[in-house]
Write a protein that holds these residues in place. Structure first.
Motif, PDB file in Angstrom:
ATOM      1  N   ARG A 165      14.621  16.732 103.297  1.00 25.63           N
ATOM      2  CA  ARG A 165      13.612  15.681 103.092  1.00 25.63           C
ATOM      3  C   ARG A 165      14.118  14.651 102.100  1.00 25.63           C
ATOM      4  NH1 ARG A 165       9.008  17.386  99.140  1.00 25.63           N
ATOM      5  NH2 ARG A 165      10.875  17.157  97.812  1.00 25.63           N
ATOM      6  N   ASP A 166      14.688  15.122 101.002  1.00 25.76           N
ATOM      7  CA  ASP A 166      15.149  14.209  99.962  1.00 25.76           C
ATOM      8  C   ASP A 166      16.416  13.467 100.369  1.00 25.76           C
ATOM      9  OD1 ASP A 166      12.991  14.929  98.459  1.00 25.76           O
ATOM     10  OD2 ASP A 166      14.081  16.298  97.144  1.00 25.76           O
ATOM     11  N   TRP A 167      17.301  14.098 101.134  1.00 23.55           N
ATOM     12  CA  TRP A 167      18.473  13.382 101.644  1.00 23.55           C
ATOM     13  C   TRP A 167      18.050  12.256 102.584  1.00 23.55           C
ATOM     14  CZ3 TRP A 167      21.781  18.291 103.061  1.00 23.55           C
ATOM     15  CH2 TRP A 167      22.356  18.807 101.887  1.00 23.55           C
ATOM     16  N   CYS A 168      17.083  12.532 103.448  1.00 24.93           N
ATOM     17  CA  CYS A 168      16.582  11.489 104.354  1.00 24.93           C
ATOM     18  C   CYS A 168      15.957  10.342 103.565  1.00 24.93           C
ATOM     19  CB  CYS A 168      15.558  12.076 105.328  1.00 24.93           C
ATOM     20  SG  CYS A 168      16.266  12.957 106.733  1.00 24.93           S
ATOM     21  N   ALA A 169      15.235  10.681 102.509  1.00 22.90           N
ATOM     22  CA  ALA A 169      14.628   9.636 101.675  1.00 22.90           C
ATOM     23  C   ALA A 169      15.718   8.758 101.063  1.00 22.90           C
ATOM     24  CB  ALA A 169      13.771  10.266 100.580  1.00 22.90           C
ATOM     25  N   ASN A 170      16.827   9.358 100.638  1.00 20.69           N
ATOM     26  CA  ASN A 170      17.945   8.581 100.109  1.00 20.69           C
ATOM     27  C   ASN A 170      18.539   7.676 101.175  1.00 20.69           C
ATOM     28  OD1 ASN A 170      17.797   9.649  97.534  1.00 20.69           O
ATOM     29  ND2 ASN A 170      19.416  11.165  97.856  1.00 20.69           N
ATOM     30  N   LEU A 171      18.671   8.197 102.391  1.00 20.84           N
ATOM     31  CA  LEU A 171      19.240   7.393 103.473  1.00 20.84           C
ATOM     32  C   LEU A 171      18.343   6.207 103.803  1.00 20.84           C
ATOM     33  CD1 LEU A 171      21.403   6.895 105.585  1.00 20.84           C
ATOM     34  CD2 LEU A 171      20.257   8.542 107.090  1.00 20.84           C
ATOM     35  N   VAL A 172      17.038   6.440 103.828  1.00 21.76           N
ATOM     36  CA  VAL A 172      16.094   5.342 104.087  1.00 21.76           C
ATOM     37  C   VAL A 172      16.204   4.288 102.988  1.00 21.76           C
ATOM     38  CG1 VAL A 172      13.654   4.725 104.210  1.00 21.76           C
ATOM     39  CG2 VAL A 172      14.490   6.745 105.434  1.00 21.76           C
ATOM     40  N   GLU A 173      16.225   4.738 101.744  1.00 24.68           N
ATOM     41  CA  GLU A 173      16.274   3.807 100.614  1.00 24.68           C
ATOM     42  C   GLU A 173      17.564   2.988 100.616  1.00 24.68           C
ATOM     43  OE1 GLU A 173      16.105   3.905  95.692  1.00 24.68           O
ATOM     44  OE2 GLU A 173      15.821   5.743  96.866  1.00 24.68           O
ATOM     45  N   ASN A 174      18.651   3.594 101.057  1.00 28.11           N
ATOM     46  CA  ASN A 174      19.958   2.925 101.032  1.00 28.11           C
ATOM     47  C   ASN A 174      20.441   2.545 102.429  1.00 28.11           C
ATOM     48  OD1 ASN A 174      20.544   3.303  98.084  1.00 28.11           O
ATOM     49  ND2 ASN A 174      20.417   5.464  98.654  1.00 28.11           N
ATOM     50  N   TRP A 175      19.518   2.347 103.344  1.00 27.86           N
ATOM     51  CA  TRP A 175      19.851   2.168 104.753  1.00 27.86           C
ATOM     52  C   TRP A 175      20.828   1.023 105.000  1.00 27.86           C
ATOM     53  CZ3 TRP A 175      19.997   4.925 108.910  1.00 27.86           C
ATOM     54  CH2 TRP A 175      20.116   4.309 110.166  1.00 27.86           C
ATOM     55  N   GLU A 176      20.560  -0.140 104.458  1.00 30.11           N
ATOM     56  CA  GLU A 176      21.416  -1.290 104.728  1.00 30.11           C
ATOM     57  C   GLU A 176      22.833  -1.052 104.226  1.00 30.11           C
ATOM     58  OE1 GLU A 176      19.733  -4.916 103.330  1.00 30.11           O
ATOM     59  OE2 GLU A 176      17.938  -4.764 104.584  1.00 30.11           O
ATOM     60  N   ALA A 177      22.951  -0.458 103.041  1.00 24.63           N
ATOM     61  CA  ALA A 177      24.270  -0.169 102.506  1.00 24.63           C
ATOM     62  C   ALA A 177      24.976   0.900 103.342  1.00 24.63           C
ATOM     63  CB  ALA A 177      24.162   0.285 101.053  1.00 24.63           C
ATOM     64  N   ALA A 178      24.228   1.886 103.811  1.00 20.80           N
ATOM     65  CA  ALA A 178      24.809   2.951 104.631  1.00 20.80           C
ATOM     66  C   ALA A 178      25.328   2.398 105.952  1.00 20.80           C
ATOM     67  CB  ALA A 178      23.773   4.042 104.877  1.00 20.80           C
ATOM     68  N   VAL A 179      24.559   1.540 106.588  1.00 18.88           N
ATOM     69  CA  VAL A 179      24.980   0.934 107.851  1.00 18.88           C
ATOM     70  C   VAL A 179      26.214   0.063 107.637  1.00 18.88           C
ATOM     71  CG1 VAL A 179      24.321  -0.701 109.654  1.00 18.88           C
ATOM     72  CG2 VAL A 179      22.696   1.051 108.910  1.00 18.88           C
ATOM     73  N   ALA A 180      26.230  -0.667 106.535  1.00 16.14           N
ATOM     74  CA  ALA A 180      27.392  -1.505 106.239  1.00 16.14           C
ATOM     75  C   ALA A 180      28.636  -0.660 106.025  1.00 16.14           C
ATOM     76  CB  ALA A 180      27.108  -2.360 105.002  1.00 16.14           C
ATOM     77  N   GLU A 181      28.461   0.553 105.514  1.00 19.08           N
ATOM     78  CA  GLU A 181      29.595   1.414 105.200  1.00 19.08           C
ATOM     79  C   GLU A 181      30.146   2.127 106.427  1.00 19.08           C
ATOM     80  OE1 GLU A 181      32.531   3.287 102.989  1.00 19.08           O
ATOM     81  OE2 GLU A 181      31.210   1.633 102.416  1.00 19.08           O
ATOM     82  N   VAL A 182      29.282   2.681 107.286  1.00 16.99           N
ATOM     83  CA  VAL A 182      29.762   3.516 108.391  1.00 16.99           C
ATOM     84  C   VAL A 182      29.361   3.013 109.769  1.00 16.99           C
ATOM     85  CG1 VAL A 182      29.796   5.565 106.932  1.00 16.99           C
ATOM     86  CG2 VAL A 182      27.750   5.069 108.284  1.00 16.99           C
ATOM     87  N   GLY A 183      28.529   1.985 109.841  1.00 19.83           N
ATOM     88  CA  GLY A 183      28.084   1.484 111.128  1.00 19.83           C
ATOM     89  C   GLY A 183      26.721   2.045 111.509  1.00 19.83           C
ATOM     90  N   LEU A 184      26.007   1.306 112.343  1.00 14.03           N
ATOM     91  CA  LEU A 184      24.658   1.697 112.729  1.00 14.03           C
ATOM     92  C   LEU A 184      24.631   3.023 113.473  1.00 14.03           C
ATOM     93  CD1 LEU A 184      21.634   1.117 112.997  1.00 14.03           C
ATOM     94  CD2 LEU A 184      22.149  -0.257 115.040  1.00 14.03           C
ATOM     95  N   ALA A 185      25.546   3.223 114.410  1.00 12.33           N
ATOM     96  CA  ALA A 185      25.513   4.435 115.233  1.00 12.33           C
ATOM     97  C   ALA A 185      25.684   5.688 114.378  1.00 12.33           C
ATOM     98  CB  ALA A 185      26.592   4.368 116.310  1.00 12.33           C
ATOM     99  N   THR A 186      26.650   5.696 113.476  1.00  8.47           N
ATOM    100  CA  THR A 186      26.879   6.867 112.629  1.00  8.47           C
ATOM    101  C   THR A 186      25.700   7.104 111.692  1.00  8.47           C
ATOM    102  OG1 THR A 186      29.283   6.618 112.726  1.00  8.47           O
ATOM    103  CG2 THR A 186      28.389   7.859 110.869  1.00  8.47           C
ATOM    104  N   ALA A 187      25.148   6.034 111.147  1.00 17.45           N
ATOM    105  CA  ALA A 187      23.975   6.187 110.282  1.00 17.45           C
ATOM    106  C   ALA A 187      22.809   6.797 111.053  1.00 17.45           C
ATOM    107  CB  ALA A 187      23.585   4.830 109.689  1.00 17.45           C
ATOM    108  N   LYS A 188      22.647   6.413 112.317  1.00 16.64           N
ATOM    109  CA  LYS A 188      21.574   6.979 113.143  1.00 16.64           C
ATOM    110  C   LYS A 188      21.825   8.454 113.434  1.00 16.64           C
ATOM    111  CE  LYS A 188      20.159   4.365 116.644  1.00 16.64           C
ATOM    112  NZ  LYS A 188      20.237   3.431 117.786  1.00 16.64           N
ATOM    113  N   VAL A 189      23.082   8.815 113.647  1.00 17.62           N
ATOM    114  CA  VAL A 189      23.410  10.231 113.838  1.00 17.62           C
ATOM    115  C   VAL A 189      22.941  11.041 112.640  1.00 17.62           C
ATOM    116  CG1 VAL A 189      25.309  11.896 113.895  1.00 17.62           C
ATOM    117  CG2 VAL A 189      25.366   9.910 115.402  1.00 17.62           C
ATOM    118  N   TRP A 190      23.194  10.540 111.453  1.00 15.99           N
ATOM    119  CA  TRP A 190      22.832  11.274 110.246  1.00 15.99           C
ATOM    120  C   TRP A 190      21.326  11.377 110.059  1.00 15.99           C
ATOM    121  CZ3 TRP A 190      25.364  14.020 106.475  1.00 15.99           C
ATOM    122  CH2 TRP A 190      26.733  14.191 106.711  1.00 15.99           C
TER     123      TRP A 190
END
Length: 425
Positions: free
Chosen positions: A357-382
């Motif tokens: 739950r808390d990892w997902c909350a981190n991903l949501v909070e940092n979504w734009e940075a995460a997508v910029a780092e690994v791409g939209l598809a990989t971020a969606k996988v996670w």
């Protein structure tokens, strides 16, 4: 012959045709309650092919990751609520006559598999070029697939602790960082570590346990198959002034020659080694301990010991290639069968649901940075993987067990362990 729309086809797989969410498709058809919060939108013919040629979680993942299927009402970093809604639906196999109508309505072109998204690993039967399952080369490739995504991405998801294993929440309102620190404290105390002791941490990740032990005066050696983890961990050790006590090696744990350790910790490695390799795994870990030394094995398990060990198709192709799970009973038996005495075990299943739950909350909070780092598809996988895993722990489809064992001497010498558990729960 009856020609069915895509929405009508979907309804055939649900009892009484009652979908728990809204489904819309590119052919203009729709099904399910129009006022529901959650929905699935099938956007392209390729998405139909993915769903038709790989029914279940793999087809859904392919269509979603590739952008051919959209999830409505949830953030892509945490689709938990939508997955929970889907999980409450019992799918059924339509009658043969209806299946014929479905095939005719779809057309032959949608029954021919197309290339999956590039984020997908090869199926198990095609990985033979990488070596036999759980050979050193193939294990290294599997670890690279999952753990060498990007250290920056993991920092965004895992937070400052860089700990990618189940936390242990001291209270329901504890933060993720407090819970991860508490997990390391729990492992440290279970292993009865004292200043000057020697700890081997196999599958050490970014070195969280290694650094925790070193901060408490323990000489700690960590080993990981991920080069990126080893580099990050060694840098953190240097920055925190722990180099005299802590070391992380980029190596296979089976190549460690050091021995005589006071304790061995294995936190999240057992899932990767293969059930058939449990005897050699526990035998090796036992060989690294002095008489009276303790082993703490922390890993995801199944709720029983009878199910097949292989992971589901989505997990195997997108998350943990060659990963295998079994029940805690089989793990305990494997440890006992090589001469380790199991002194305690506990299930932290609910704690892993909170961690995810808390990892997902981190991903949501940092979504734009995460997508910029690994791409939209990989971020969606996670997002899909972590939200689905949270649901799995909540519904008792998977568990998390810590097993504590001691290497006893021929005369039963166990290092004079206390009569009852000596750690703080």
């Amino acid at each position: 012959m009856t020609t069915l729309t895509l929405a009508r086809i979907v309804e055939q797989f649900v009892p009484d045709g009652k979908l728990p969410l809204r489904f819309t498709a590119y052919d203009g058809s729709s099904a399910g309650p129009p006022d529901t919060r959650f929905g699935l939108e099938l956007l392209t013919p390729r998405g139909t092919t993915y769903l038709a040629t790989a029914p279940g979680d793999l087809g859904l993942a392919r269509a979603y990751v590739s952008g051919d299927l959209d999830m409505r009402g949830v953030h892509p970093g945490d689709p938990y609520e939508l997955l929970k809604t889907l999980a409450r639906t019992d799918l059924r196999r339509p009658p043969a006559r209806t299946l014929i109508d479905i095939v005719r309505s779809l057309g032959v072109e949608h029954l021919k598999p197309v290339a999956p998204p590039p984020q997908e690993a090869l199926p198990r039967w095609r990985r033979v070029a990488e070596g036999l399952r759980h050979s050193k080369r193939r294990d290294a490739d599997a670890i690279h697939h999952h753990y060498d995504v990007s250290n920056t991405f993991y920092e965004l998801v895992l937070g400052p602790s860089m700990t990618y294993t189940c936390a242990c929440y001291p209270t329901p309102t504890a933060t993720l960082e407090q819970a991860q620190e508490n997990k390391y404290r729990l492992v440290f105390e279970k292993l009865r570590l004292r200043p000057g002791d020697r700890l081997l941490d196999v599958g050490c990740g970014w070195g969280g346990m290694v650094r925790y032990a070193a901060r408490h005066g323990v000489h700690a050696l960590g080993v990981t198959l991920s080069r990126e983890q080893a580099l990050w961990g060694q840098k953190a050790i240097a920055e925190q002034g722990l180099a005299e006590l802590a070391e992380i090696r980029h190596a296979d744990y089976r190549d460690i020659r050091d021995g005589g350790f006071d304790a061995v910790s294995s936190i999240g490695l057992t899932e990767h080694i293969g059930v058939a390799n449990y005897p050699s795994y526990f035998r090796f870990l036992r060989s690294k301990l002095r008489i009276g030394g303790l082993l703490l094995n922390h890993c995801i398990t199944r709720p029983d010991n009878t199910r097949p060990a292989g992971a589901g198709h989505f997990i195997d192709r997108y998350v943990f290639p060659d990963g295998e799970l079994t029940g805690s009973g089989r793990i305990i038996s494997a440890a006992q069968n090589v001469g380790l005495e199991v002194v305690h075990e506990e299930n932290l299943r609910q704690h892993y649901a909170l961690t995810l739950r808390d990892w997902c909350a981190n991903l949501v909070e940092n979504w734009e940075a995460a997508v910029a780092e690994v791409g939209l598809a990989t971020a969606k996988v996670w997002g899909l993987y972590m939200a689905g895993s949270r649901l799995g722990f909540e519904t008792n489809n998977v568990q998390l067990h810590q097993v504590l064992a001691v290497k006893v001497g021929r005369d039963g010498d166990d290092g004079e362990l206390p009569l009852r558990p000596w750690w703080t729960a």
